[in-house]
Design a protein around this motif. Structure first.
Motif, mmCIF file in Angstrom:
data_model
loop_
_atom_site.group_PDB
_atom_site.id
_atom_site.type_symbol
_atom_site.label_atom_id
_atom_site.label_comp_id
_atom_site.label_asym_id
_atom_site.label_seq_id
_atom_site.Cartn_x
_atom_site.Cartn_y
_atom_site.Cartn_z
ATOM 1 N N SER A 52 45.027 58.428 52.575
ATOM 2 C CA SER A 52 44.867 59.760 53.174
ATOM 3 C C SER A 52 45.895 60.749 52.631
ATOM 4 C CB SER A 52 44.988 59.664 54.705
ATOM 5 O OG SER A 52 46.252 59.113 55.069
ATOM 6 N N GLN A 53 47.077 60.269 52.202
ATOM 7 C CA GLN A 53 48.098 61.175 51.654
ATOM 8 C C GLN A 53 47.909 61.389 50.149
ATOM 9 O OE1 GLN A 53 49.036 58.428 53.563
ATOM 10 N NE2 GLN A 53 49.292 59.605 55.459
ATOM 11 N N ARG A 54 47.660 60.323 49.392
ATOM 12 C CA ARG A 54 47.572 60.437 47.938
ATOM 13 C C ARG A 54 46.172 60.800 47.456
ATOM 14 N NH1 ARG A 54 51.207 55.762 44.981
ATOM 15 N NH2 ARG A 54 53.206 56.243 45.991
ATOM 16 N N GLY A 55 45.163 60.265 48.138
ATOM 17 C CA GLY A 55 43.795 60.491 47.696
ATOM 18 C C GLY A 55 43.297 59.464 46.706
ATOM 19 N N TYR A 56 44.078 58.410 46.444
ATOM 20 C CA TYR A 56 43.657 57.362 45.525
ATOM 21 C C TYR A 56 44.459 56.091 45.806
ATOM 22 C CZ TYR A 56 47.807 59.006 42.977
ATOM 23 O OH TYR A 56 49.074 59.399 42.639
ATOM 24 N N TYR A 57 43.933 54.959 45.339
ATOM 25 C CA TYR A 57 44.642 53.679 45.409
ATOM 26 C C TYR A 57 44.046 52.732 44.372
ATOM 27 C CZ TYR A 57 40.623 51.973 48.113
ATOM 28 O OH TYR A 57 39.358 51.633 48.523
ATOM 29 N N LEU A 58 44.740 51.604 44.121
ATOM 30 C CA LEU A 58 44.297 50.602 43.164
ATOM 31 C C LEU A 58 43.850 49.350 43.905
ATOM 32 C CD1 LEU A 58 45.802 52.575 41.284
ATOM 33 C CD2 LEU A 58 46.611 50.588 39.988
ATOM 34 N N THR A 59 42.786 48.738 43.417
ATOM 35 C CA THR A 59 42.249 47.568 44.090
ATOM 36 C C THR A 59 41.593 46.627 43.081
ATOM 37 O OG1 THR A 59 40.790 46.816 45.870
ATOM 38 C CG2 THR A 59 40.020 48.661 44.544
ATOM 39 N N MET A 60 41.266 45.414 43.527
ATOM 40 C CA MET A 60 40.481 44.436 42.771
ATOM 41 C C MET A 60 41.084 44.143 41.403
ATOM 42 S SD MET A 60 36.683 45.862 43.828
ATOM 43 C CE MET A 60 35.826 44.393 43.286
ATOM 44 N N GLY A 61 42.382 43.802 41.388
ATOM 45 C CA GLY A 61 43.032 43.434 40.137
ATOM 46 C C GLY A 61 42.446 42.156 39.558
ATOM 47 N N GLN A 91 23.685 35.116 36.745
ATOM 48 C CA GLN A 91 24.635 35.615 37.716
ATOM 49 C C GLN A 91 24.505 37.132 37.870
ATOM 50 O OE1 GLN A 91 28.533 34.376 36.505
ATOM 51 N NE2 GLN A 91 28.101 32.190 36.768
ATOM 52 N N ILE A 92 24.855 37.599 39.060
ATOM 53 C CA ILE A 92 24.846 39.037 39.326
ATOM 54 C C ILE A 92 26.257 39.560 39.093
ATOM 55 C CG2 ILE A 92 24.428 40.823 41.054
ATOM 56 C CD1 ILE A 92 22.466 38.951 42.395
ATOM 57 N N HIS A 93 26.429 40.371 38.057
ATOM 58 C CA HIS A 93 27.752 40.852 37.660
ATOM 59 C C HIS A 93 28.003 42.223 38.290
ATOM 60 C CE1 HIS A 93 27.822 37.513 34.871
ATOM 61 N NE2 HIS A 93 26.690 37.923 34.331
ATOM 62 N N VAL A 94 28.510 42.203 39.509
ATOM 63 C CA VAL A 94 28.777 43.454 40.212
ATOM 64 C C VAL A 94 30.145 43.384 40.876
ATOM 65 C CG1 VAL A 94 26.344 43.971 40.646
ATOM 66 C CG2 VAL A 94 27.625 42.619 42.314
ATOM 67 N N LEU A 95 30.660 44.546 41.223
ATOM 68 C CA LEU A 95 31.890 44.691 41.992
ATOM 69 C C LEU A 95 31.560 45.514 43.228
ATOM 70 C CD1 LEU A 95 34.368 45.610 39.104
ATOM 71 C CD2 LEU A 95 34.050 43.363 40.152
ATOM 72 N N ARG A 96 31.826 44.942 44.397
ATOM 73 C CA ARG A 96 31.531 45.649 45.637
ATOM 74 C C ARG A 96 32.829 46.278 46.166
ATOM 75 N NH1 ARG A 96 27.020 45.341 48.795
ATOM 76 N NH2 ARG A 96 26.348 43.424 47.748
ATOM 77 N N VAL A 97 32.911 47.575 46.075
ATOM 78 C CA VAL A 97 34.116 48.306 46.483
ATOM 79 C C VAL A 97 34.120 48.481 47.995
ATOM 80 C CG1 VAL A 97 35.478 50.398 46.143
ATOM 81 C CG2 VAL A 97 34.068 49.506 44.271
ATOM 82 N N GLY A 148 46.302 45.853 46.092
ATOM 83 C CA GLY A 148 45.054 45.230 45.679
ATOM 84 C C GLY A 148 44.053 45.034 46.788
ATOM 85 N N CYS A 149 44.381 45.392 48.015
ATOM 86 C CA CYS A 149 43.463 45.217 49.138
ATOM 87 C C CYS A 149 42.192 46.038 48.908
ATOM 88 C CB CYS A 149 44.143 45.646 50.433
ATOM 89 S SG CYS A 149 43.047 45.694 51.872
ATOM 90 N N ASN A 150 41.061 45.378 49.077
ATOM 91 C CA ASN A 150 39.760 46.036 48.892
ATOM 92 C C ASN A 150 39.226 46.478 50.249
ATOM 93 O OD1 ASN A 150 37.436 46.955 47.618
ATOM 94 N ND2 ASN A 150 36.463 44.954 47.595
ATOM 95 N N HIS A 151 39.959 47.360 50.886
ATOM 96 C CA HIS A 151 39.676 47.790 52.254
ATOM 97 C C HIS A 151 38.436 48.678 52.303
ATOM 98 C CE1 HIS A 151 40.572 49.663 56.239
ATOM 99 N NE2 HIS A 151 41.080 48.476 56.467
#
Length: 253
Positions: free
Chosen positions: A99-108, A122-128, A140-143
């Motif tokens: 909420s303060q920065r407007g961005y974060y990093l996840t799913m390393g 296989q289904i090659h997808v990433l669910r954010v 890295g939390c995928n909240h």
């Protein structure tokens, strides 16, 4: 004076390297735009998640090693211009500060996960935003995403020394929004009010009649039990007494 074949090849390599590195940053630019999944999956877009295609085969550069971490940067569309890549792994932005920065990093992940030639079944997808159990303060939390967006994402390669390479930003992605239930409209005409009133009166009369029948039935049942029980017992007792005295009188005569 012409250039030799070796010199031409070296010159082309330098030009290619210059076009892939952002001026002033030393971060290689990978010309890949993250895409939403093209598979017809349930939950491709929800109120807190969206699904991306895996960037298969996009991290084969000699500048990227197998031990480098490939992060997914999730940002609000209006925060992409202010995004600054962290210089160390200790500075990784987390969802708690979104909420303060407007961005974060996840799913390393490592680039071994994104290599080509994986099983096509296989289904090659990433669910954010798919992890409801992780702590938002953990790197890295995928909240789950907090709102409808719009969001934009890109992949960032980090080594122990800092950022190495990054892809282009994706297009805007908007999540589904909850739809409010339509308000129940009131009666539209006086005729509807009259019909509802008549039905209400009839229902009240029916309930009153059923209640009266129930009370009447219970009253009669209780009254019949209290009156008939003692009389029947008394009549049996009198009959037995009369028969006994009659037999004794005949014997004495």
């Amino acid at each position: 004076m012409g250039l030799s074949a070796g010199q031409c090849q070296l010159l082309m390599s330098l030009l290619l390297l210059l076009t892939r590195v952002q001026p002033g940053t030393g971060v290689e630019r990978i010309h890949y735009v993250p895409q939403l999944s093209k598979d017809t999956l349930a939950g491709r877009l929800t109120q807190s998640t969206f699904t991306l295609e895996q960037p298969l085969g996009q991290f084969g550069s000699h500048n990227i090693s197998d031990v480098d971490t490939i992060w997914l940067v999730v940002a609000l569309s209006n925060a992409t211009q202010s995004f600054t890549a962290p210089q160390t792994n200790q500075d990784i932005p987390v969802p708690a500060n979104f909420s303060q920065r407007g961005y974060y990093l996840t799913m390393g992940a490592s680039r071994a996960l994104y290599q080509r030639g994986q099983a096509s079944s296989q289904i090659h997808v990433l669910r954010v935003g798919n992890d409801t159990r992780c702590q938002p303060t953990k790197p890295g939390c995928n909240h789950p995403l907090p709102g409808p967006g719009p969001y934009r994402v890109k992949f960032l390669v980090m080594s122990d020394k800092g950022p190495v390479a990054e892809t282009e930003w994706s297009n805007d992605t908007r999540l589904q929004q909850a739809r409010a239930l339509p308000a129940v409209r009131g009666p539209q005409s006086p005729g509807t009010v009259v019909v509802i009133a008549i039905l209400s009166v009839l229902l009240a009369l029916l309930l009153t009649a059923l209640l009266a029948v129930f009370i009447y039935t219970c009253f009669n049942s209780c009254r019949s039990t209290s009156l008939s029980g003692p009389e029947k017992a008394e009549s049996v007792r009198r009959y037995t007494t009369h028969h006994t005295f009659g037999t004794l009188a005949e014997g004495s005569s």
